[in-house]
Design an enzyme around this catalytic site. Structure first.
Site, PDB file in Angstrom:
ATOM      1  N   LEU A   1     -38.343  64.936-114.442  1.00 36.05           N
ATOM      2  CA  LEU A   1     -38.516  65.536-115.782  1.00 36.05           C
ATOM      3  C   LEU A   1     -38.970  66.752-116.236  1.00 36.05           C
ATOM      4  O   LEU A   1     -38.530  67.155-117.201  1.00 36.05           O
ATOM      5  CB  LEU A   1     -39.720  64.377-116.274  1.00 36.05           C
ATOM      6  CG  LEU A   1     -39.067  62.888-116.280  1.00 36.05           C
ATOM      7  CD1 LEU A   1     -40.528  62.080-116.690  1.00 36.05           C
ATOM      8  CD2 LEU A   1     -37.944  62.610-116.953  1.00 36.05           C
TER       9      LEU A   1
ATOM     10  N   TRP B   1     -38.275  70.325-116.156  1.00 35.65           N
ATOM     11  CA  TRP B   1     -37.259  71.704-115.709  1.00 35.65           C
ATOM     12  C   TRP B   1     -38.493  72.870-115.554  1.00 35.65           C
ATOM     13  O   TRP B   1     -39.240  72.971-116.596  1.00 35.65           O
ATOM     14  CB  TRP B   1     -36.605  71.724-116.943  1.00 35.65           C
ATOM     15  CG  TRP B   1     -35.807  73.252-117.007  1.00 35.65           C
ATOM     16  CD1 TRP B   1     -35.694  74.090-117.901  1.00 35.65           C
ATOM     17  CD2 TRP B   1     -34.637  73.653-115.970  1.00 35.65           C
ATOM     18  NE1 TRP B   1     -34.902  75.089-117.409  1.00 35.65           N
ATOM     19  CE2 TRP B   1     -34.261  74.913-116.443  1.00 35.65           C
ATOM     20  CE3 TRP B   1     -34.211  72.973-114.980  1.00 35.65           C
ATOM     21  CZ2 TRP B   1     -33.257  75.322-115.709  1.00 35.65           C
ATOM     22  CZ3 TRP B   1     -33.009  73.488-114.193  1.00 35.65           C
ATOM     23  CH2 TRP B   1     -32.556  74.829-114.614  1.00 35.65           C
TER      24      TRP B   1
ATOM     25  N   VAL C   1     -39.984  73.137-109.661  1.00 37.56           N
ATOM     26  CA  VAL C   1     -39.192  73.092-108.627  1.00 37.56           C
ATOM     27  C   VAL C   1     -39.412  71.889-107.661  1.00 37.56           C
ATOM     28  O   VAL C   1     -38.345  70.956-107.406  1.00 37.56           O
ATOM     29  CB  VAL C   1     -39.228  74.356-107.438  1.00 37.56           C
ATOM     30  CG1 VAL C   1     -38.055  73.957-106.157  1.00 37.56           C
ATOM     31  CG2 VAL C   1     -38.967  75.614-108.266  1.00 37.56           C
TER      32      VAL C   1
ATOM     33  N   ASN D   1     -53.854  69.562-116.643  1.00 30.83           N
ATOM     34  CA  ASN D   1     -53.265  69.876-117.962  1.00 30.83           C
ATOM     35  C   ASN D   1     -53.890  69.178-119.479  1.00 30.83           C
ATOM     36  O   ASN D   1     -53.212  68.949-120.383  1.00 30.83           O
ATOM     37  CB  ASN D   1     -51.631  69.257-117.783  1.00 30.83           C
ATOM     38  CG  ASN D   1     -51.157  70.235-116.932  1.00 30.83           C
ATOM     39  OD1 ASN D   1     -50.658  69.546-116.023  1.00 30.83           O
ATOM     40  ND2 ASN D   1     -50.964  71.637-117.165  1.00 30.83           N
TER      41      ASN D   1
ATOM     42  N   ARG E   1     -44.706  64.669-121.583  1.00 36.51           N
ATOM     43  CA  ARG E   1     -45.965  65.017-121.507  1.00 36.51           C
ATOM     44  C   ARG E   1     -46.614  64.984-122.880  1.00 36.51           C
ATOM     45  O   ARG E   1     -47.912  65.112-123.260  1.00 36.51           O
ATOM     46  CB  ARG E   1     -46.324  66.295-120.800  1.00 36.51           C
ATOM     47  CG  ARG E   1     -45.832  66.014-119.248  1.00 36.51           C
ATOM     48  CD  ARG E   1     -46.632  66.911-118.469  1.00 36.51           C
ATOM     49  NE  ARG E   1     -47.927  66.381-118.351  1.00 36.51           N
ATOM     50  CZ  ARG E   1     -49.073  66.694-117.482  1.00 36.51           C
ATOM     51  NH1 ARG E   1     -48.939  67.818-116.832  1.00 36.51           N
ATOM     52  NH2 ARG E   1     -50.081  66.084-117.651  1.00 36.51           N
TER      53      ARG E   1
ATOM     54  N   GLU F   1     -50.679  74.261-122.463  1.00 38.95           N
ATOM     55  CA  GLU F   1     -50.631  73.465-121.197  1.00 38.95           C
ATOM     56  C   GLU F   1     -52.072  73.025-120.627  1.00 38.95           C
ATOM     57  O   GLU F   1     -52.207  72.676-119.446  1.00 38.95           O
ATOM     58  CB  GLU F   1     -49.783  74.088-120.287  1.00 38.95           C
ATOM     59  CG  GLU F   1     -48.487  74.269-120.854  1.00 38.95           C
ATOM     60  CD  GLU F   1     -47.554  72.916-120.590  1.00 38.95           C
ATOM     61  OE1 GLU F   1     -47.716  72.269-119.709  1.00 38.95           O
ATOM     62  OE2 GLU F   1     -47.085  72.662-121.732  1.00 38.95           O
TER      63      GLU F   1
ATOM     64  N   HIS G   1     -47.082  76.946-114.324  1.00 34.37           N
ATOM     65  CA  HIS G   1     -48.426  77.114-114.608  1.00 34.37           C
ATOM     66  C   HIS G   1     -48.990  78.167-113.833  1.00 34.37           C
ATOM     67  O   HIS G   1     -48.916  78.581-112.845  1.00 34.37           O
ATOM     68  CB  HIS G   1     -49.415  75.870-114.517  1.00 34.37           C
ATOM     69  CG  HIS G   1     -48.925  74.889-115.602  1.00 34.37           C
ATOM     70  ND1 HIS G   1     -48.577  73.441-115.294  1.00 34.37           N
ATOM     71  CD2 HIS G   1     -48.385  74.751-116.756  1.00 34.37           C
ATOM     72  CE1 HIS G   1     -48.112  72.705-116.264  1.00 34.37           C
ATOM     73  NE2 HIS G   1     -47.907  73.464-117.075  1.00 34.37           N
TER      74      HIS G   1
ATOM     75  N   ASN H   1     -43.758  65.327-106.891  1.00 31.62           N
ATOM     76  CA  ASN H   1     -43.733  65.546-108.291  1.00 31.62           C
ATOM     77  C   ASN H   1     -44.128  66.786-108.631  1.00 31.62           C
ATOM     78  O   ASN H   1     -44.040  67.163-109.924  1.00 31.62           O
ATOM     79  CB  ASN H   1     -44.331  64.240-108.956  1.00 31.62           C
ATOM     80  CG  ASN H   1     -43.329  63.184-109.822  1.00 31.62           C
ATOM     81  OD1 ASN H   1     -42.221  63.624-109.822  1.00 31.62           O
ATOM     82  ND2 ASN H   1     -43.810  62.275-110.150  1.00 31.62           N
TER      83      ASN H   1
ATOM     84  N   CYS I   1     -53.924  70.605-109.746  1.00 36.29           N
ATOM     85  CA  CYS I   1     -53.264  69.770-110.963  1.00 36.29           C
ATOM     86  C   CYS I   1     -53.895  68.363-111.059  1.00 36.29           C
ATOM     87  O   CYS I   1     -53.987  67.886-112.195  1.00 36.29           O
ATOM     88  CB  CYS I   1     -51.979  69.551-110.269  1.00 36.29           C
ATOM     89  SG  CYS I   1     -50.699  71.039-110.605  1.00 36.29           S
TER      90      CYS I   1
END
EC number: 3.5.3.23
Length: 446
Positions: A23, A25, A28, A112, A140, A176, A252, A364, A370
């Site tokens: 989901l 974009w 990568v 995030n 998100r 973010e 990010h 993912n 993260c």
């Protein structure tokens, strides 16, 4: 005199609908694994194992709960109607991409979740929380309401904690969260320097920006959060991310830099004006000198940094220096593995490297950093928060059994329309809020 304080890590517990829908974009890893079959049970157990390792080392390790997915209220807001199973059937037939979006387990990446400013930095000497609006991605952007409820439940005492609503969910104020925020200090309980990294200045059409992938964090959002948190100029630095890095897949700042205490570990392509950023931090940092560990493109090409998530690692204090907790992929990319071997011989602040298996998350596009939200708390604030989310041996065992009882070991895209999955998720989350003592935080519980 500064109060004793610690940096607590609050990891996101991976949700039962962990899947690979691709989901994001600009991410990568997320795109490269699209439509693969996921293993939610393994993902959640990997996350818990990471938390347990750090808790066993003596770090304060907290848990943030997953969100309800698929999120039926979001589908109803988009015009789908009928019973919950009918809503799922309609969206699966008419637009499966929307179903994938409202089924994402992306709230697991709590870097995030919010931006947090410790009481040592803020004007009212309370810990301030602002949930990220995550407006760049629909899947998100629906997170901040429940994130806010979770944080308010855990940090409920208004004498110690201040909660702000998410910024307006428009591109001009794209936020973010802590993935673009790092704090530097001598000691955690002393006033620090909060580094806000942004991708673009939304109200300046002439400002440089990325050409291929979107910049998700704006200068205006970062400035607004600094104002809301009552940060003075001496406690804040705003720095633009290198647009070329964003176009290389660095969506990010925590994919290209990580900091802790007085140490910044970063790639030479991290910032647009590298020398100015370092000078601004050094000018404001008190009680310690900034230790800048710079990795050149010759040592680690930017593509290898993104592929391995070298900088999406946790940087943690130990009695003997800094520990860098890296994902296993760092040992699979030769340039990164060679760099890490050399790093420990430099005599710098990073004195140990440990590998963590978070492969389900990595596929993912999310590494160890993260998965955690850092919250600096002094002793009084630790006592004032809700302690039921702090990982203990007993809680780890209970959560492990909970995952094994409720999570599937395989999940494909077509499974998201299964009404039984929704029922399984709600049953699991209802039980989880009881285990953690959070009260009613989900829409289906209200």
């Amino acid at each position: 005199m500064a109060k004793h304080a610690v940096e607590a890590n609050f990891d996101g517990l991976v949700g039962p609908t962990h899947n690979y829908a691709g989901l994001s974009w600009g991410n990568v890893a997320s795109k490269s694994n699209v439509n693969a079959v996921s293993n939610p049970r393994e993902a959640a157990l990997q996350g818990l194992a990471k938390m347990k390792r750090l808790a066993d080392r003596g770090y304060v390790q907290g848990i943030l709960p997953p969100h309800e997915r698929p999120h039926i209220p979001s589908l109803r807001a988009l015009g789908f109607s009928g019973t919950d199973p009918q809503v799922l059937e309609q969206v699966a037939k008419s637009n499966p991409s929307i179903l994938a979006a409202v089924s994402s387990a992306s709230a697991m990446w709590t870097a995030n979740a919010a931006t947090v400013s410790p009481s040592a930095d803020t004007s009212d000497h309370r810990v301030h929380f602002t949930p990220a609006n995550l407006s760049a991605k629909f899947h998100r952007s629906i997170e901040h309401t429940v994130t806010g409820r979770s944080l308010k439940s855990i940090f409920a005492d208004a004498g110690y904690f201040a909660h702000h609503p998410a910024l307006p969910s428009v591109s001009h104020f794209g936020d973010e969260g802590a993935a673009n925020h790092t704090r530097f200090c001598g000691q955690y309980g002393e006033p620090g320097v909060e580094l806000f990294v942004y991708g673009q200045a939304a109200f300046n059409d002439q400002a440089p920006g990325p050409q291929t992938f979107p910049a998700r964090q704006t200068l205006e959002a970062s400035q607004a959060i600094a104002r809301l948190h009552g940060l003075k100029d001496r406690n804040r630095v705003f720095a633009q991310q290198n647009p070329a890095a964003i176009d290389a897949g660095v969506f990010h700042n925590d994919v290209i830099a990580v900091g802790n205490g007085n140490t910044l570990f970063y790639h030479e392509m991290a910032f647009l004006n590298e020398e100015q950023v370092l000078a601004d931090i050094r000018a404001r940092l008190t009680g310690a000198e900034l230790e800048a560990v710079r990795v050149s493109s010759a040592e680690v090409p930017i593509g290898d940094a993104v592929a391995s998530y070298l900088f999406n690692s946790q940087l943690l204090n130990t009695p003997d220096g800094m520990l860098l907790a890296v994902p296993g992929e760092c040992r699979e990319v030769s340039s990164v593995s060679q760099y890490l071997d050399k790093l420990l011989d430099t005599g710098g602040p990073i004195t140990a490297v440990e590998v963590f298996d978070v492969k389900q998350s990595m596929r993912n596009g999310g590494g160890p950093a993260c998965l955690r939200l850092r919250v600096v708390l002094n002793d009084d604030e630790l006592q004032a928060m809700h302690g039921g989310v702090i990982l203990t041996d007993a809680l780890y065992e209970r959560l492990t059994m909970w995952v094994e009882a409720h999570y599937r070991d395989q999940l494909a895209g077509e499974d998201l329309a299964d009404p039984m999955l929704l029922e399984e998720v709600r049953k699991a989350l209802d039980e989880l809020t009881g285990i953690l003592g959070l009260g009613s935080i989900y829409d289906f519980q209200l």
